[in-house]
Write a protein that holds these residues in place. Sequence first.
Motif, PDB file in Angstrom:
ATOM      1  N   VAL A   1      -0.674   5.491 -14.322  1.00 52.01           N
ATOM      2  CA  VAL A   1      -1.911   6.051 -14.873  1.00 52.01           C
ATOM      3  C   VAL A   1      -1.681   6.200 -16.376  1.00 52.01           C
TER       4      VAL A   1
ATOM      5  N   GLY B   1      -2.971  -1.293  -5.819  1.00 52.10           N
ATOM      6  CA  GLY B   1      -2.188  -0.578  -6.843  1.00 52.10           C
ATOM      7  C   GLY B   1      -1.139  -1.458  -7.493  1.00 52.10           C
ATOM      8  N   TYR B   2      -0.970  -2.681  -7.010  1.00 54.31           N
ATOM      9  CA  TYR B   2       0.017  -3.620  -7.572  1.00 54.31           C
ATOM     10  C   TYR B   2      -0.687  -4.926  -7.977  1.00 54.31           C
TER      11      TYR B   2
ATOM     12  N   SER C   1      -7.007  -3.693  -7.332  1.00 57.87           N
ATOM     13  CA  SER C   1      -7.517  -2.388  -7.738  1.00 57.87           C
ATOM     14  C   SER C   1      -8.984  -2.247  -7.346  1.00 57.87           C
TER      15      SER C   1
ATOM     16  N   GLY D   1       1.009   7.622 -10.407  1.00 57.11           N
ATOM     17  CA  GLY D   1      -0.042   8.368  -9.708  1.00 57.11           C
ATOM     18  C   GLY D   1       0.554   9.420  -8.780  1.00 57.11           C
TER      19      GLY D   1
ATOM     20  N   GLN E   1      -6.772   9.536  -3.920  1.00 61.54           N
ATOM     21  CA  GLN E   1      -6.728   8.136  -4.360  1.00 61.54           C
ATOM     22  C   GLN E   1      -5.622   7.818  -5.358  1.00 61.54           C
TER      23      GLN E   1
ATOM     24  N   THR F   1      -2.041   4.322  -6.616  1.00 63.56           N
ATOM     25  CA  THR F   1      -1.821   3.541  -7.827  1.00 63.56           C
ATOM     26  C   THR F   1      -0.426   3.791  -8.393  1.00 63.56           C
ATOM     27  N   THR F   2       0.026   2.842  -9.200  1.00 65.34           N
ATOM     28  CA  THR F   2       1.355   2.972  -9.802  1.00 65.34           C
ATOM     29  C   THR F   2       1.244   3.749 -11.108  1.00 65.34           C
TER      30      THR F   2
ATOM     31  N   CYS G   1      -9.756   1.930 -14.861  1.00 68.57           N
ATOM     32  CA  CYS G   1      -8.393   2.457 -14.728  1.00 68.57           C
ATOM     33  C   CYS G   1      -7.349   1.375 -15.010  1.00 68.57           C
ATOM     34  N   ASP G   2      -7.541   0.200 -14.465  1.00 68.40           N
ATOM     35  CA  ASP G   2      -6.461  -0.789 -14.446  1.00 68.40           C
ATOM     36  C   ASP G   2      -6.750  -2.061 -15.251  1.00 68.40           C
TER      37      ASP G   2
END
Length: 345
Positions: free
Chosen positions: A49, A130-131, A134, A61, A42, A46-47, A139-140
């Motif tokens: 972390v 991821g942009y 989410s 990520g 996973q 994502t971009t 996380c984001d």
Amino acid sequence: MSSDTHELVIAGSGVAGLSAAVYAARADLDPLVLEGDEPGGQLTLTTDVENYLGFPEGVGGIELIQRGKEQAEQFGAEFQHDSIEAADLDGQPLELSLSTGETLRTRALIVATGASARWVGAEGEDELMGYGLSTCATCDGAFHRGDDVLVVGGGDSAMEEALFLAKFADSVTVVHRRDELRASEIMADRARDHKDIEFAWKTELVAIQGSQEDGVTGATLVSHPDGYPGEKYEAGEDVTVEEVDVSGVFYGIGHDPDTDFLQDTPIELDDDGYTQTTDADAWATTATAVNGVFTAGDVMDRDYQQAVTAAGTGSMAALDAEEWLEATTAASRDSARQISMEAGD
Ligand SMILES: Cc1cc2nc3c(=O)[nH]c(=O)nc-3n(C[C@H](O)[C@H](O)[C@H](O)COP(=O)(O)OP(=O)(O)OC[C@H]3O[C@@H](n4cnc5c(N)ncnc54)[C@H](O)[C@@H]3O)c2cc1C
């Protein structure tokens, strides 16, 4: 079938599998990592972390995963781009049937196959995951200070996402296709009572606008007085269509653990398919009900589902597997010695 029996096979190349691979390779167990359909897991979706220990500036990520794989390979772990389709775990060695038709035999197995977040199927989600889109507020969420965001869902996951996001975002709108929540009373009350959380009832998300350069810039919602407007919209029926300006969209409609191949084995799974360990306190051991099979990462942890916790249980599984392999090797050596003594050799 390959004639060799591996010491240890690790199913999954996400953070949990990689962490297990680093520990197992350093312990000279020559682990073979089966990467599955989503090599790297996973985190490759994502971009940035920002909450993984040791990276004060944050880390991409994909970069984090590439570094982990390099680290594991450096100590001798091998990687194979393949998935387990079925497993015979009734005896030793364990037998794994792979998607390529190959059968692997191994003394020990670590199941680190993750849990895939459910996606809504809205237009634009493939490009924007991821942009600004989410599946993980923990996380984001911090990327959305002062933003207006949407949360999709009506269960406990969605309420948790909404409450967490309300710490950062200006406004959080929970988009739910019915007019009542599936969430537990306590979580629903907390979300309903929060001054920055609103509800869009009988409403569904059908499209997300934006780009990978600009992130999410808006969303298209449909609503209908009878609820479940998405189906009606797709069938061409009359629904109310609304364009909203938002900078973030969070899916909170749950996860599906990747454990189909364990359904007909003695490994215990809970009602949603998460692997169960032998100890009621899942953090005390990674051992499952089957000798030689251990489990790590999101597939055994429905609560935390973070990269750092997946790495933690990955290392635990490798240590547990190493101890089990050593103990069973010593036991068979002792029994061979005993037989030989009894035979007077
Ligand atoms: C968009 C997004 C952003 C995120 N951001 C963060 C963040 O900023 N910080 C953070 O801590 N966490 C973040 N997370 C959560 C984090 O990614 C997960 O907690 C972590 O990846 C779990 O690791 P895992 O190894 O358990 O599982 P996964 O990463 O899901 O990996 C599972 C692996 O198993 C393989 N597999 C599946 N089935 C099989 C099979 N049958 N045979 C063999 N292999 C199989 C897959 O191919 C994959 O390689 C984010 C998640 C998402 C989706």
